[in-house]
Design a protein around this motif. Structure first.
Motif, mmCIF file in Angstrom:
data_model
loop_
_atom_site.group_PDB
_atom_site.id
_atom_site.type_symbol
_atom_site.label_atom_id
_atom_site.label_comp_id
_atom_site.label_asym_id
_atom_site.label_seq_id
_atom_site.Cartn_x
_atom_site.Cartn_y
_atom_site.Cartn_z
ATOM 1 N N GLU A 99 0.833 -1.200 0.000
ATOM 2 C CA GLU A 99 0.000 0.000 0.000
ATOM 3 C C GLU A 99 0.870 1.254 0.000
ATOM 4 O O GLU A 99 1.676 1.449 0.911
ATOM 5 C CB GLU A 99 -0.925 0.003 1.205
ATOM 6 N N PRO A 100 0.725 2.130 -1.005
ATOM 7 C CA PRO A 100 1.616 3.285 -1.126
ATOM 8 C C PRO A 100 1.129 4.569 -0.466
ATOM 9 O O PRO A 100 1.898 5.519 -0.331
ATOM 10 C CB PRO A 100 1.698 3.481 -2.643
ATOM 11 N N GLY A 101 -0.131 4.654 -0.069
ATOM 12 C CA GLY A 101 -0.690 5.920 0.385
ATOM 13 C C GLY A 101 -0.233 6.321 1.775
ATOM 14 O O GLY A 101 0.273 5.496 2.546
ATOM 15 N N PRO A 102 -0.407 7.588 2.140
ATOM 16 C CA PRO A 102 0.000 8.070 3.455
ATOM 17 C C PRO A 102 -0.952 7.595 4.550
ATOM 18 O O PRO A 102 -2.096 7.200 4.278
ATOM 19 C CB PRO A 102 -0.060 9.596 3.309
ATOM 20 N N LEU A 107 -7.302 3.321 1.303
ATOM 21 C CA LEU A 107 -6.502 2.298 0.637
ATOM 22 C C LEU A 107 -6.402 2.669 -0.842
ATOM 23 O O LEU A 107 -7.411 2.698 -1.542
ATOM 24 C CB LEU A 107 -7.174 0.939 0.775
ATOM 25 N N TRP A 108 -5.203 2.973 -1.281
ATOM 26 C CA TRP A 108 -5.052 3.352 -2.679
ATOM 27 C C TRP A 108 -5.288 2.174 -3.619
ATOM 28 O O TRP A 108 -5.831 2.333 -4.704
ATOM 29 C CB TRP A 108 -3.658 3.922 -2.920
ATOM 30 N N LEU A 109 -4.835 0.988 -3.209
ATOM 31 C CA LEU A 109 -4.865 -0.168 -4.093
ATOM 32 C C LEU A 109 -5.694 -1.339 -3.548
ATOM 33 O O LEU A 109 -6.430 -1.964 -4.278
ATOM 34 C CB LEU A 109 -3.438 -0.658 -4.378
ATOM 35 N N ASN A 110 -5.532 -1.671 -2.284
ATOM 36 C CA ASN A 110 -6.154 -2.870 -1.699
ATOM 37 C C ASN A 110 -5.790 -4.105 -2.512
ATOM 38 O O ASN A 110 -6.598 -5.011 -2.731
ATOM 39 C CB ASN A 110 -7.665 -2.712 -1.599
ATOM 40 N N THR A 368 -17.216 10.433 5.209
ATOM 41 C CA THR A 368 -17.683 9.858 3.951
ATOM 42 C C THR A 368 -16.951 8.550 3.677
ATOM 43 O O THR A 368 -15.899 8.270 4.247
ATOM 44 C CB THR A 368 -17.454 10.838 2.782
ATOM 45 N N HIS A 369 -17.513 7.767 2.774
ATOM 46 C CA HIS A 369 -16.897 6.504 2.383
ATOM 47 C C HIS A 369 -15.594 6.766 1.640
ATOM 48 O O HIS A 369 -15.515 7.669 0.798
ATOM 49 C CB HIS A 369 -17.867 5.707 1.505
ATOM 50 N N CYS A 370 -14.591 5.959 1.915
ATOM 51 C CA CYS A 370 -13.244 6.215 1.399
ATOM 52 C C CYS A 370 -13.176 6.225 -0.127
ATOM 53 O O CYS A 370 -12.412 7.019 -0.697
ATOM 54 C CB CYS A 370 -12.264 5.186 1.957
ATOM 55 N N GLN A 419 -8.343 5.060 5.899
ATOM 56 C CA GLN A 419 -9.652 5.639 6.154
ATOM 57 C C GLN A 419 -10.693 4.536 6.216
ATOM 58 O O GLN A 419 -10.771 3.671 5.346
ATOM 59 C CB GLN A 419 -10.007 6.631 5.044
ATOM 60 N N GLY A 420 -11.495 4.561 7.267
ATOM 61 C CA GLY A 420 -12.407 3.480 7.584
ATOM 62 C C GLY A 420 -12.077 3.005 8.982
ATOM 63 O O GLY A 420 -11.880 3.826 9.886
ATOM 64 N N ASN A 421 -11.995 1.717 9.184
ATOM 65 C CA ASN A 421 -11.662 1.147 10.496
ATOM 66 C C ASN A 421 -10.522 0.156 10.335
ATOM 67 O O ASN A 421 -10.648 -0.833 9.614
ATOM 68 C CB ASN A 421 -12.867 0.411 11.098
ATOM 69 N N THR A 422 -9.393 0.412 11.001
ATOM 70 C CA THR A 422 -8.204 -0.415 10.864
ATOM 71 C C THR A 422 -7.744 -0.921 12.220
ATOM 72 O O THR A 422 -7.783 -0.185 13.206
ATOM 73 C CB THR A 422 -7.038 0.382 10.228
ATOM 74 N N ALA A 423 -7.287 -2.182 12.248
ATOM 75 C CA ALA A 423 -6.594 -2.748 13.407
ATOM 76 C C ALA A 423 -5.270 -3.307 12.934
ATOM 77 O O ALA A 423 -5.218 -4.038 11.929
ATOM 78 C CB ALA A 423 -7.424 -3.847 14.065
ATOM 79 N N ALA A 424 -4.193 -2.948 13.623
ATOM 80 C CA ALA A 424 -2.881 -3.530 13.356
ATOM 81 C C ALA A 424 -2.682 -4.679 14.338
ATOM 82 O O ALA A 424 -2.534 -4.453 15.540
ATOM 83 C CB ALA A 424 -1.784 -2.488 13.521
ATOM 84 N N VAL A 425 -2.701 -5.902 13.841
ATOM 85 C CA VAL A 425 -2.688 -7.084 14.705
ATOM 86 C C VAL A 425 -1.344 -7.806 14.576
ATOM 87 O O VAL A 425 -0.989 -8.263 13.479
ATOM 88 C CB VAL A 425 -3.849 -8.033 14.361
ATOM 89 N N ARG A 426 -0.636 -7.876 15.690
ATOM 90 C CA ARG A 426 0.592 -8.665 15.752
ATOM 91 C C ARG A 426 0.190 -10.103 16.048
ATOM 92 O O ARG A 426 -0.259 -10.446 17.138
ATOM 93 C CB ARG A 426 1.542 -8.127 16.822
ATOM 94 N N LEU A 427 0.329 -10.954 15.050
ATOM 95 C CA LEU A 427 -0.143 -12.321 15.168
ATOM 96 C C LEU A 427 0.759 -13.153 16.069
ATOM 97 O O LEU A 427 1.962 -12.896 16.182
ATOM 98 C CB LEU A 427 -0.221 -12.979 13.795
ATOM 99 N N THR A 428 0.183 -14.172 16.669
ATOM 100 C CA THR A 428 0.996 -15.156 17.380
ATOM 101 C C THR A 428 1.577 -16.162 16.395
ATOM 102 O O THR A 428 2.633 -16.749 16.660
ATOM 103 C CB THR A 428 0.145 -15.883 18.437
#
Length: 484
Positions: A99-102, A107-110, A368-370, A419-428
């Motif tokens: 993903e390149p966006g700031p 999400l620019w690409l998804n 608004t929607h992303c 933009q939207g709802n994000t969680a950064a999850v460190r997986l086990t």
């Protein structure tokens, strides 16, 4: 005599609601890299985005080749995957970009999610196993992986885990299962085109869980929305504004339409005694109604009713089951980014999370929607802390049956990445292995995230219902030999 150059068909798929200019640039760089590595490259030069583009690409795919590289230049539904590669014997490599966006932008690409959706379609509905490459054209590892693939050494297929995690007692989960029987799930519309994980077997849901399904066409839902009285819509709008004052910055007409959507969904739920909703949220809501239903789904979820977008039925059933087992409020998410050095995956969807799941519910901004740039959708990071992930889905090894994906980790604090709802999850579990396994194992692009670990209960339910368990981590709560 010199060796023949490997023949590669490159197809770059995309969708016009994403950053097409960036997608085109990366696709061009991908083609140049393959040529630089000595490949004889054919395939459509432009992005494949329309049915006509797919038909044109099919002529290239029909030609003899050593490798097909599908560049997931941006997200795309899985229609091209099945149309182009469903009956193809040539190996298929899905190439996903970073993903390149700031931070804080859409999400620019998804791109990763697009590869995930392609993988599900090919494995489950075509019996084909694609391979995955994740990386941008300028990365050394990308170059090395492509060079190996051109020499016949494709990226590996991740074996589906077979280890067994701890199970709850049968007596603990049987009441929850019994409580699901006779409950009703409301569906709006058909599965979106090319969204293969949104297909479902209603008879199987009745057999396993005793769930009933009430289907409503999009047109009928729109009629219900139009029938909402002005006073009821205004009352809901004012309640939403009082809960989240940021709603005042959204176009007033779109905000009021959102209130009508919320009211109609709530009334439908109450009249039909519906325990959960799965809504076809696009394209008709934004294109015909002029608003997105994300915040409406959030409002209903905050009232204790699980809601799933993109009419994902098995996703909604996963939510119902998890919440019946004590998970609390859950959310349906895409896996959109891998940060391998931190063992983190970023999980996201475009703004339908219950505000109770926000890192700070008081700051659960409504906007608004992303992609559609229409109201109303949430824009806030999800809460931190231990999480578990789960997903009921088709079992390609046993047609007509389900399997259950499980994983766990820690949602760590960071600004809302997308933009939207994000969680950064460190997986086990090992995050790169997990991401690759989603694609090569044919798992859906949607999983369900919860902040209470109900994996032992889910495993026990799966055993009772003859659902295969795919456990990406079995360490939490393990007690010796956990066979039951």
């Amino acid at each position: 005599m010199s060796a023949r150059a490997p023949r590669v068909v490159l197809v770059a798929t995309a969708r016009p609601t994403f950053a097409v200019d960036v997608a085109e640039k990366l696709a061009t760089e991908a083609r140049s890299l393959l040529v630089d590595l000595g490949a004889e490259v054919t395939g459509p030069v432009g992005l494949v985005m329309t049915p006509e583009d797919v038909a044109a690409a099919k002529r290239f795919v029909a030609e003899p080749a050593d490798l097909v590289v599908n560049v997931c230049a941006s997200f795309s539904d899985a229609t091209p995957a099945l149309e182009l590669y469903g009956d193809l014997d040539t190996p298929v490599l899905l190439w996903s970009f970073r993903e390149p966006g700031p931070v804080g932008d859409r999400l620019w690409l998804n791109s990763m999610c697009g590869a995930n959706l392609f993988g599900h379609a090919l494995v489950v509905h075509a019996g084909r196993t694609p391979r995955l490459l994740l990386g941008d054209p300028h990365e050394e590892q990308t170059r090395a992986t492509l060079a190996a693939a051109l020499a016949g050494d494709l990226p590996p297929v991740v074996p589906v885990p077979t280890t067994r995690g701890p199970r709850a007692d049968r007596a603990e989960v049987e009441p929850a299962l019994a409580g699901l029987r006779g409950r009703r799930l409301g569906l709006v519309g058909d599965a979106p085109p090319g969204f293969t994980p949104s297909r479902y077997d209603g008879d199987l849901l009745t057999e396993l869980f005793g769930l009933e399904v009430e289907e409503l066409t999009v047109e009928r839902m729109f009629s219900r929305i139009e029938e909402v009285e002005d006073a009821a819509a205004r009352q809901e709008h004012d309640a939403a504004l009082a809960a989240q004052p940021s709603l005042a910055a959204v176009d007033a007409g779109q905000a009021l339409t959102s209130a009508r959507i919320t009211t109609a969904m709530r009334d439908w739920r109450d009249v039909g005694s519906l325990s959960g909703l799965a809504i076809r949220c696009w394209p008709e809501f934004p294109t015909e109604l002029g608003a997105c239903p994300c915040s409406s789904l959030s409002r209903v979820a905050d009232e204790g009713t699980p809601t799933a977008c993109e009419r994902d039925v098995y996703g909604a059933v996963t939510m119902l089951l998890m919440e019946a087992l004590g998970a609390g409020t859950t959310y349906l998410v895409d896996t959109v980014e891998l940060v391998a050095e931190d063992n983190v995956v970023r999980l996201w969807h475009c703004g339908a999370a219950a505000t109770s799941l926000a890192a700070d519910p008081a700051q659960a901004t409504q906007a608004t929607h992303c992609n559609r740039k229409l109201g109303v959708a949430g824009d806030f990071p999800l809460r931190t802390g231990p999480v578990c992930l789960a997903r009921l889905t088709e079992d390609p090894e046993r047609p007509g049956r389900l399997r259950l994906l499980l994983a766990a980790g820690e949602s760590v604090s960071e600004p809302n990445r997308f933009q939207g709802n994000t969680a950064a999850v460190r997986l086990t579990a090992d995050a790169p292995t997990f991401v690759t396994g989603l694609v090569t194992g044919g798992f859906p692009h949607h999983t369900v995230i919860a902040w209470t670990d109900v994996r032992p209960q889910l495993r026990a339910v799966a055993d009772l219902l003859d659902i295969a368990v795919v456990d990406w981590d079995t360490t939490a709560g393990t007690e010796g030999d956990d066979d039951v």
